[in-house]
Scaffold this motif. Sequence first.
Motif, PDB file in Angstrom:
ATOM      1  N   ARG A  10       7.842 -62.683  -7.706  1.00 36.77           N
ATOM      2  CA  ARG A  10       8.751 -62.086  -8.700  1.00 36.77           C
ATOM      3  C   ARG A  10       8.800 -63.013  -9.906  1.00 36.77           C
ATOM      4  O   ARG A  10       9.730 -63.791 -10.089  1.00 36.77           O
ATOM      5  CB  ARG A  10      10.141 -61.895  -8.088  1.00 36.77           C
ATOM      6  CG  ARG A  10      11.182 -61.244  -9.027  1.00 36.77           C
ATOM      7  CD  ARG A  10      10.888 -59.786  -9.254  1.00 36.77           C
ATOM      8  NE  ARG A  10      12.072 -59.043  -9.688  1.00 36.77           N
ATOM      9  CZ  ARG A  10      12.229 -58.521 -10.910  1.00 36.77           C
ATOM     10  NH1 ARG A  10      11.285 -58.665 -11.820  1.00 36.77           N
ATOM     11  NH2 ARG A  10      13.321 -57.847 -11.224  1.00 36.77           N
TER      12      ARG A  10
ATOM     13  N   GLN B 139      13.516 -54.578 -14.957  1.00 45.57           N
ATOM     14  CA  GLN B 139      13.368 -53.942 -13.657  1.00 45.57           C
ATOM     15  C   GLN B 139      14.299 -54.579 -12.625  1.00 45.57           C
ATOM     16  O   GLN B 139      14.475 -55.790 -12.586  1.00 45.57           O
ATOM     17  CB  GLN B 139      11.916 -54.063 -13.170  1.00 45.57           C
ATOM     18  CG  GLN B 139      11.606 -53.224 -11.934  1.00 45.57           C
ATOM     19  CD  GLN B 139      10.139 -53.298 -11.556  1.00 45.57           C
ATOM     20  OE1 GLN B 139       9.522 -54.357 -11.623  1.00 45.57           O
ATOM     21  NE2 GLN B 139       9.561 -52.179 -11.158  1.00 45.57           N
ATOM     22  N   THR B 140      14.892 -53.722 -11.811  1.00 42.77           N
ATOM     23  CA  THR B 140      15.667 -54.136 -10.650  1.00 42.77           C
ATOM     24  C   THR B 140      14.839 -53.829  -9.406  1.00 42.77           C
ATOM     25  O   THR B 140      14.343 -52.715  -9.253  1.00 42.77           O
ATOM     26  CB  THR B 140      17.003 -53.380 -10.574  1.00 42.77           C
ATOM     27  OG1 THR B 140      17.773 -53.672 -11.744  1.00 42.77           O
ATOM     28  CG2 THR B 140      17.796 -53.779  -9.344  1.00 42.77           C
ATOM     29  N   ILE B 141      14.678 -54.811  -8.514  1.00 40.08           N
ATOM     30  CA  ILE B 141      13.903 -54.628  -7.288  1.00 40.08           C
ATOM     31  C   ILE B 141      14.763 -55.018  -6.091  1.00 40.08           C
ATOM     32  O   ILE B 141      15.431 -56.053  -6.112  1.00 40.08           O
ATOM     33  CB  ILE B 141      12.613 -55.476  -7.297  1.00 40.08           C
ATOM     34  CG1 ILE B 141      11.769 -55.156  -8.534  1.00 40.08           C
ATOM     35  CG2 ILE B 141      11.807 -55.230  -6.026  1.00 40.08           C
ATOM     36  CD1 ILE B 141      10.530 -56.024  -8.663  1.00 40.08           C
TER      37      ILE B 141
ATOM     38  N   TYR C 207      14.903 -55.803  -1.902  1.00 35.68           N
ATOM     39  CA  TYR C 207      14.069 -56.285  -0.795  1.00 35.68           C
ATOM     40  C   TYR C 207      14.867 -56.271   0.504  1.00 35.68           C
ATOM     41  O   TYR C 207      16.094 -56.439   0.496  1.00 35.68           O
ATOM     42  CB  TYR C 207      13.605 -57.724  -1.054  1.00 35.68           C
ATOM     43  CG  TYR C 207      12.902 -57.947  -2.363  1.00 35.68           C
ATOM     44  CD1 TYR C 207      11.514 -57.936  -2.451  1.00 35.68           C
ATOM     45  CD2 TYR C 207      13.632 -58.203  -3.527  1.00 35.68           C
ATOM     46  CE1 TYR C 207      10.866 -58.160  -3.657  1.00 35.68           C
ATOM     47  CE2 TYR C 207      12.993 -58.429  -4.743  1.00 35.68           C
ATOM     48  CZ  TYR C 207      11.610 -58.397  -4.804  1.00 35.68           C
ATOM     49  OH  TYR C 207      10.981 -58.627  -5.998  1.00 35.68           O
TER      50      TYR C 207
ATOM     51  N   ARG D 111       9.596 -54.955   0.110  1.00 34.82           N
ATOM     52  CA  ARG D 111      10.151 -54.270  -1.056  1.00 34.82           C
ATOM     53  C   ARG D 111      10.651 -52.887  -0.648  1.00 34.82           C
ATOM     54  O   ARG D 111       9.921 -52.108  -0.035  1.00 34.82           O
ATOM     55  CB  ARG D 111       9.090 -54.164  -2.151  1.00 34.82           C
ATOM     56  CG  ARG D 111       9.557 -53.475  -3.405  1.00 34.82           C
ATOM     57  CD  ARG D 111       8.605 -53.751  -4.540  1.00 34.82           C
ATOM     58  NE  ARG D 111       8.850 -52.895  -5.684  1.00 34.82           N
ATOM     59  CZ  ARG D 111       8.381 -53.107  -6.906  1.00 34.82           C
ATOM     60  NH1 ARG D 111       7.638 -54.182  -7.135  1.00 34.82           N
ATOM     61  NH2 ARG D 111       8.636 -52.281  -7.899  1.00 34.82           N
TER      62      ARG D 111
ATOM     63  N   TRP E  45      12.901 -50.671  -2.958  1.00 34.58           N
ATOM     64  CA  TRP E  45      12.955 -49.725  -4.074  1.00 34.58           C
ATOM     65  C   TRP E  45      13.071 -50.499  -5.383  1.00 34.58           C
ATOM     66  O   TRP E  45      13.285 -51.711  -5.394  1.00 34.58           O
ATOM     67  CB  TRP E  45      14.105 -48.735  -3.940  1.00 34.58           C
ATOM     68  CG  TRP E  45      15.466 -49.335  -3.709  1.00 34.58           C
ATOM     69  CD1 TRP E  45      16.064 -49.560  -2.510  1.00 34.58           C
ATOM     70  CD2 TRP E  45      16.401 -49.784  -4.709  1.00 34.58           C
ATOM     71  NE1 TRP E  45      17.305 -50.136  -2.677  1.00 34.58           N
ATOM     72  CE2 TRP E  45      17.543 -50.265  -4.024  1.00 34.58           C
ATOM     73  CE3 TRP E  45      16.390 -49.815  -6.096  1.00 34.58           C
ATOM     74  CZ2 TRP E  45      18.653 -50.791  -4.696  1.00 34.58           C
ATOM     75  CZ3 TRP E  45      17.498 -50.339  -6.775  1.00 34.58           C
ATOM     76  CH2 TRP E  45      18.611 -50.811  -6.066  1.00 34.58           C
ATOM     77  N   SER E  46      12.936 -49.772  -6.489  1.00 37.89           N
ATOM     78  CA  SER E  46      13.103 -50.380  -7.808  1.00 37.89           C
ATOM     79  C   SER E  46      13.765 -49.386  -8.753  1.00 37.89           C
ATOM     80  O   SER E  46      13.755 -48.179  -8.524  1.00 37.89           O
ATOM     81  CB  SER E  46      11.754 -50.833  -8.383  1.00 37.89           C
ATOM     82  OG  SER E  46      10.907 -49.717  -8.582  1.00 37.89           O
TER      83      SER E  46
END
Length: 337
Positions: free
Chosen positions: A158, A215-217, A219, A226, A228-229
């Motif tokens: 990341r 972007q938001t990710i 985990y 991973r 979603w985003s």
Amino acid sequence: LARRLVAVGDRVYVTLGYGKPVSILDAATGATIRECEKTDNAMEFVVDNGAVFAVVGDRALSAMEDTGRMSVDEGKEFIETWRPEAHWRVWREKAPLKHLVANDVETGVLLWKKDDADTREIMPTAMAVSDRRVFIQNEKAIVARGAVTGKEIWRSKRPINLHSPGSSSPTLVAVNGVVICADREVRSIERERDRRGRSVDWYVYPHTDHSRKGQTIAYDAATGERLWSADSVENFKAPADVFVLGDTAYVRGYDPGLGAGINLRTGKVKKPLTRKSPIPDPGSHWRCYRNKATEKYLILCRRWTEFYDLETRVQTSVNFVRGSCQYGQMPCNGLLY
């Protein structure tokens, strides 16, 4: 400073000055009970499950350096539209190299210490502790370690922007078996390290380019998988917002928008908005601090103070109150401080 004051039960954990160690105080009297070993120059810390987890600098913070450049020149590289009359000087912050320590709250004794390539550039406000795991984000990845031993459990790539304004940093949240990271758009991931081995170039100038889509990710906290985003957007001179209530996450972004609830595990939108944001564009930048939240409301800083009811989705505005720059406001005890 907001990351160096913690209250748990009848104890207060705080650094009593710049460069000072973490002290544990009696909440009623203010008397010092003990200090935590090897925490001099503590930059931020979290208290969880009987331990203090601290990000510690290798030296005290130093004065920023004048680059001799003007913001109008700096802006050309990163902003498509900029005002020629904006001509503040650009300053550079030379951040200390960091390490990560854990201390026992009952004795102050050092439990473990990690000082390596993973810890030297832990991002500001990018440490979280949950379910006996410590999560940190450096310039390359998110790393999960065991809270008891400090041993690595997983890591996930990341990268962050290596050329960033001092007001920008990833937001890292760990809760209910999920780790969420929100950050600005990543455009610069390669940069030669300086003489002390630092790769991130922090600068201070008025243009923060905060409205670009990041972007938001999410985990899985146990495996690093991973999940979603979604979009991510910073506030003006403040990191991106991530709020979690039960199994629902609220993330500031263009799509689905801050007021839309996202399922914490699947990323599916639970409450779609009828418009992009729970509030209209104010016609000026948001206040220069983060939004806040309670179990019932998102407390927004569009221009003054706005309360967005998470159940009814009705917004009310208090047009004569707003917080101070950087810290903003604190909801607590049924009041707003």
